[in-house]
Motif scaffolding. Sequence first.
Motif, mmCIF file in Angstrom:
data_model
loop_
_atom_site.group_PDB
_atom_site.id
_atom_site.type_symbol
_atom_site.label_atom_id
_atom_site.label_comp_id
_atom_site.label_asym_id
_atom_site.label_seq_id
_atom_site.Cartn_x
_atom_site.Cartn_y
_atom_site.Cartn_z
ATOM 1 N N THR A 131 -35.162 -32.929 -76.924
ATOM 2 C CA THR A 131 -36.118 -33.258 -77.989
ATOM 3 C C THR A 131 -37.517 -33.511 -77.443
ATOM 4 O OG1 THR A 131 -35.548 -35.613 -77.865
ATOM 5 C CG2 THR A 131 -34.271 -34.237 -79.388
ATOM 6 N N GLY A 132 -37.677 -33.502 -76.103
ATOM 7 C CA GLY A 132 -39.012 -33.683 -75.510
ATOM 8 C C GLY A 132 -39.245 -35.044 -74.907
ATOM 9 N N ASN A 133 -38.223 -35.887 -74.833
ATOM 10 C CA ASN A 133 -38.372 -37.225 -74.253
ATOM 11 C C ASN A 133 -38.113 -37.143 -72.749
ATOM 12 O OD1 ASN A 133 -38.502 -39.920 -73.657
ATOM 13 N ND2 ASN A 133 -36.622 -40.489 -74.756
ATOM 14 N N TYR A 134 -39.183 -36.910 -71.976
ATOM 15 C CA TYR A 134 -39.046 -36.756 -70.530
ATOM 16 C C TYR A 134 -39.172 -38.088 -69.786
ATOM 17 C CZ TYR A 134 -39.866 -31.915 -71.839
ATOM 18 O OH TYR A 134 -39.767 -30.677 -72.429
ATOM 19 N N SER A 135 -39.351 -39.169 -70.497
ATOM 20 C CA SER A 135 -39.487 -40.478 -69.856
ATOM 21 C C SER A 135 -38.148 -41.196 -69.711
ATOM 22 C CB SER A 135 -40.451 -41.361 -70.663
ATOM 23 O OG SER A 135 -39.939 -41.579 -71.985
ATOM 24 N N LEU A 136 -37.062 -40.588 -70.203
ATOM 25 C CA LEU A 136 -35.746 -41.232 -70.183
ATOM 26 C C LEU A 136 -35.200 -41.314 -68.761
ATOM 27 C CD1 LEU A 136 -33.312 -42.320 -71.843
ATOM 28 C CD2 LEU A 136 -32.428 -39.977 -71.836
ATOM 29 N N GLN A 137 -34.591 -42.464 -68.419
ATOM 30 C CA GLN A 137 -33.943 -42.669 -67.131
ATOM 31 C C GLN A 137 -32.538 -43.222 -67.387
ATOM 32 O OE1 GLN A 137 -35.535 -42.295 -63.647
ATOM 33 N NE2 GLN A 137 -36.400 -40.823 -65.114
ATOM 34 N N LYS A 195 -24.229 -39.357 -58.719
ATOM 35 C CA LYS A 195 -25.202 -38.436 -58.142
ATOM 36 C C LYS A 195 -25.839 -37.563 -59.209
ATOM 37 C CE LYS A 195 -22.893 -38.257 -53.649
ATOM 38 N NZ LYS A 195 -22.158 -37.408 -52.658
ATOM 39 N N ALA A 196 -25.036 -37.177 -60.222
ATOM 40 C CA ALA A 196 -25.580 -36.377 -61.323
ATOM 41 C C ALA A 196 -26.625 -37.172 -62.097
ATOM 42 C CB ALA A 196 -24.457 -35.934 -62.253
ATOM 43 N N CYS A 197 -26.382 -38.494 -62.294
ATOM 44 C CA CYS A 197 -27.361 -39.329 -62.988
ATOM 45 C C CYS A 197 -28.647 -39.442 -62.178
ATOM 46 C CB CYS A 197 -26.779 -40.719 -63.236
ATOM 47 S SG CYS A 197 -25.423 -40.733 -64.437
ATOM 48 N N THR A 198 -28.511 -39.585 -60.857
ATOM 49 C CA THR A 198 -29.699 -39.646 -59.995
ATOM 50 C C THR A 198 -30.500 -38.359 -60.077
ATOM 51 O OG1 THR A 198 -28.541 -41.145 -58.481
ATOM 52 C CG2 THR A 198 -30.491 -40.013 -57.635
ATOM 53 N N ALA A 199 -29.786 -37.202 -60.024
ATOM 54 C CA ALA A 199 -30.471 -35.912 -60.131
ATOM 55 C C ALA A 199 -31.136 -35.761 -61.499
ATOM 56 C CB ALA A 199 -29.476 -34.785 -59.898
ATOM 57 N N PHE A 200 -30.477 -36.278 -62.540
ATOM 58 C CA PHE A 200 -31.053 -36.210 -63.884
ATOM 59 C C PHE A 200 -32.362 -36.992 -63.943
ATOM 60 C CE2 PHE A 200 -31.654 -38.049 -68.087
ATOM 61 C CZ PHE A 200 -31.535 -36.946 -68.920
ATOM 62 N N ASN A 201 -32.381 -38.197 -63.357
ATOM 63 C CA ASN A 201 -33.590 -39.026 -63.364
ATOM 64 C C ASN A 201 -34.727 -38.343 -62.613
ATOM 65 O OD1 ASN A 201 -32.226 -40.960 -64.837
ATOM 66 N ND2 ASN A 201 -31.638 -42.155 -63.031
ATOM 67 N N ALA A 258 -38.344 -36.960 -64.286
ATOM 68 C CA ALA A 258 -39.632 -37.369 -63.722
ATOM 69 C C ALA A 258 -40.492 -36.142 -63.411
ATOM 70 C CB ALA A 258 -39.413 -38.213 -62.460
ATOM 71 N N GLU A 259 -39.860 -35.118 -62.808
ATOM 72 C CA GLU A 259 -40.604 -33.894 -62.512
ATOM 73 C C GLU A 259 -41.041 -33.189 -63.791
ATOM 74 O OE1 GLU A 259 -41.631 -32.760 -59.641
ATOM 75 O OE2 GLU A 259 -40.773 -34.488 -58.584
ATOM 76 N N MET A 260 -40.190 -33.204 -64.802
ATOM 77 C CA MET A 260 -40.543 -32.555 -66.065
ATOM 78 C C MET A 260 -41.695 -33.269 -66.757
ATOM 79 S SD MET A 260 -36.761 -31.558 -67.571
ATOM 80 C CE MET A 260 -37.418 -30.715 -68.996
ATOM 81 N N ALA A 261 -41.753 -34.589 -66.644
ATOM 82 C CA ALA A 261 -42.867 -35.329 -67.234
ATOM 83 C C ALA A 261 -44.180 -34.946 -66.562
ATOM 84 C CB ALA A 261 -42.606 -36.828 -67.105
ATOM 85 N N LYS A 262 -44.144 -34.812 -65.202
ATOM 86 C CA LYS A 262 -45.346 -34.380 -64.493
ATOM 87 C C LYS A 262 -45.746 -32.960 -64.901
ATOM 88 C CE LYS A 262 -44.350 -37.209 -60.402
ATOM 89 N NZ LYS A 262 -44.048 -37.167 -58.939
ATOM 90 N N ALA A 263 -44.711 -32.069 -64.992
ATOM 91 C CA ALA A 263 -44.996 -30.681 -65.370
ATOM 92 C C ALA A 263 -45.564 -30.605 -66.786
ATOM 93 C CB ALA A 263 -43.726 -29.849 -65.266
#
Length: 600
Positions: free
Chosen positions: A317-323, A334-340, A344-349
């Motif tokens: 939905t566009g919420n790239y700030s979710l952790q 590890k999957a949760c860490t990779a997701f976070n 973060a990278e998507m928010a910068k992009a």
Amino acid sequence: MHIGLRYKLMGIVLLAALPFLFYAVHHYVVTLDENKTKAIIRNMGVAEETAEKVGSFINSTQNVLYSLALHPAVINQDSKKCDEIFSQLLPLYPANEVILAADMTGRNYGSALKPEIAHTLNYSDRDWFVGASKGVSYVSNHYISKLLKNSVFMIAVPVFAASGIQKAVLGFPVNLPRLKEHLQEIEKVDVDANFCLIDSKGTILIDSSNSGAIGKSFNPGSLLQKIAKERSGSLVALDQHGVEQLYSYATIESTGWKVLVGTPSATVSIVANRDALRHLFFFVLICLTGGLTSLWYSQKLGKRVENIINGLNEVATGNYSLQLAVDGNDELAKACTAFNQMTAEMAKAEEKIKNFTQTLEKKVSNRTAELNNAKNELEAFSYAVSHDLQAPVRHILAYSQILLEEHAAGLPESSLHHLQRINRSGENMRNLITHLLDLSRLGSQQIMAVSVDLGSLAGEILRELAENDPGHVVEIRIQEGLLATGDKSLLGIAMRNLLENAWKYGRNAAAPLIEVGRTGSEEPAFFVRDNGCGFDMAHSEGLFMPFQRLHSADQYEGTGIGLATVFRIISRHGGRIWAESQPGMGAVFYLTLQHVSDKS
């Protein structure tokens, strides 16, 4: 927890258990095949041994009769002596019913049992008597004995005197129930198997499982037809009750009788079925255990997987700030860490994309303004050419025409020639300016697509050319139904340029010809063909460029704009144009349009 994960885990369990299922199926097939093979081999052994025993029994009985046929009492037909001898011998042969002798008229003159009744019997109507009366031994099929009314078959031999004349017939009928008991004692047949002895007429002589079947026709008769021509063999067939049997059979050589041994197929498959049920039980047990384990494990993973799925939906939905919360150190953590890290990278992009979009929109706006300015300047230039350049040309043409008309007589011939050249050059200049203006307007003119008959359009243009140039006679060929979709006025300009060129360059041909038509290939192409001077294709690279001429202006007049105009019009219609030519062989121009009607 989505139900899909549970099914996937259960599917993994089933996949893991499939090899065992394949083994169970293979074991069942192999066991069933082995049991069938063993049953067939066992039945074949019983059938062949029974056939051999019955054949030996018949041979030994015939030998006894041949020995007895040499006794004087038998040859001399001494009834009393024969009765005595026969009664003494009969107990030695328990499977036989009686010993009897009959003269050549069929009258009984010797019997081991009930001689007072037997001597009144006549056997001339029996096939065994008729057969043995011909001087050979004879074994009959099933019949009911006259004396004791039992089911028997007869073994008969002829009796000859010393002179070689046949005197009588000796008979030794075999009691079939007793023979059955005798064979069952010496043949070891499985409890579930049974054997039948069948005579040459298809009548049952012995049935190990049903004594009441003796004397009845074997059913099904189709089975006997299948085995009639073979000495021995095996097959699978239905018995008279519709039960599938594994049959083996053998033939008694001396009589042609068949010994048929059968075992129900269901009996053979009992062992295989038992093993299959055991394997099925273990398979179901494995599946249940694995299924319950997978359900327990899926519930344990459910909340963690659902947390990741919800996070992915938020990102969608566009919420790239979710952790996501990281719990533990396993693969899901590890999957949760990779997701976070990904969010973060998507928010910068996303921030970079927003900045780039704003910059790009500004550049597009500036470039659009520049294009609008260039368009306005081009329109201003077209206006200047239309008014500022055409006015001087009109003045030149007007004054030169006044001089030619009013003062031509007072001018020297050289001045008159120069004045005519000025007039012609002015005409060329005016035409050139007109064509350039037309070419510049093509890029902005809106296309009004309608159905256009190019054949009719070409006919009108060619008639106009013929009226303006009556001294140039040209043969015209135009196909019918040249329908296309496009702007009628623009297509008219294109056809006029092509036809004027064909008219012009065919002027020096011996028999000028212009053809307008359409090809029959997969991609329909309209064409304009002439038989004029043609051109060298090696110099045709700039054929459709403005001011590119393949012939000098001294040879053929023109502005060099016509084919460029045609190219622009065809391109506006989403089509293409090309040419084929040879010097002195004429030229053909092909053109396609994006919307060409298939109607003709």
